[in-house]
Design an enzyme around this catalytic site. Structure first.
Site, short mmCIF file in Angstrom:
data_model
loop_
_atom_site.label_atom_id
_atom_site.label_comp_id
_atom_site.label_asym_id
_atom_site.label_seq_id
_atom_site.Cartn_x
_atom_site.Cartn_y
_atom_site.Cartn_z
N HIS A 127 90.72 50.24 33.72
CA HIS A 127 89.61 49.78 34.55
C HIS A 127 89.94 48.46 35.23
O HIS A 127 90.94 47.80 34.94
CB HIS A 127 88.34 49.63 33.70
N CYS A 140 91.13 48.30 25.97
CA CYS A 140 91.30 48.96 27.26
C CYS A 140 92.40 48.29 28.07
O CYS A 140 92.81 47.17 27.79
CB CYS A 140 89.99 48.97 28.04
#
Length: 228
Positions: free
Chosen positions: A188, A204
């Protein structure tokens, strides 16, 4: 004149001698240029990979004004660029190299587009082979219950934080699934450009917002992912 004299001397030598001079005797290179293999494949030209002042300029996207990134504060190796592919994976594969803090999108012809990334802290990392199940633009971020336990101030977002410039998922998110199940890990964007190259997330893989917008535009949302 000297060159002409030398040439005439060579002709004279050939005319006075009954012995024919072969190429090995003259020590000439008879290998044609076209037969020499290049050291590495030629790097292609991509209109979206130019100077950092263009790639990391401010832009309008989805109703938001994404601010420019002070790219001089980002190490050159972490800026978007085309490199010779060293992953050995098939074109279209996304390869995240945790130790390098790099993400490679493998291209045809022996190339890859490389982006700098931030990764998870020790104890929050995932590795393996999976696939991108789907992607979202300006996604909603919902902190998992265990994160809310660690940071009670996040309880206000237990129903989801709307997409926006301060959203931790940034401008785009790619959702990683393995064997049809959500791994909970994402590739992301992030408004925290200074975190690129560091290990400080909750697992992440994060990119500069301008980079995740570029990566998102290049994937089919079903690409294989390898995290090593």
């Amino acid at each position: 004149m000297l060159s002409g004299a030398g040439a005439m001397a060579l002709i004279g030598m050939a005319g006075c001698s009954t012995q024919t001079l072969e190429l090995p005797q003259l020590q000439l290179d008879d290998v044609t240029t076209g037969s020499v293999r290049p050291i590495r494949p030629a790097i292609s030209v991509d209109k979206n990979i130019t100077g950092p002042d263009v790639m990391y300029a401010s832009l309008s996207d989805g109703g938001f004004e994404v601010p420019a990134v002070p790219y001089l504060k980002v190490k050159p190796e972490f800026r978007r660029q085309i490199v010779v592919d060293k992953t050995g994976e098939a074109p279209g594969t996304i390869v995240v190299h945790l130790q390098e803090r790099m993400l490679y999108l493998v291209q045809p012809g022996g190339e890859a587009i490389r982006y700098g990334v931030g990764i998870g802290k020790d104890g929050f990392r995932w590795s393996g082979r999976a696939n991108i199940q789907y992607g979202k633009e300006w996604p909603v971020w919902t902190p998992p219950p265990e994160m809310i336990q660690r940071k009670p101030e996040l309880v206000k977002w237990q129903g989801g934080q709307p997409g926006g410039l301060t959203n931790p998922l940034g401008a785009r998110a790619l959702y990683i699934f393995q064997s049809g199940k959500d791994t909970g890990y994402r590739i992301h964007g992030s408004p925290e450009w200074w975190s690129i190259g560091q290990a400080m997330s909750s697992g992440c893989v994060r990119l500069i917002n301008q980079d995740i917008i570029d990566l998102y535009s290049r994937v089919s949302k079903k690409n294989p992912v390898v995290v090593v």
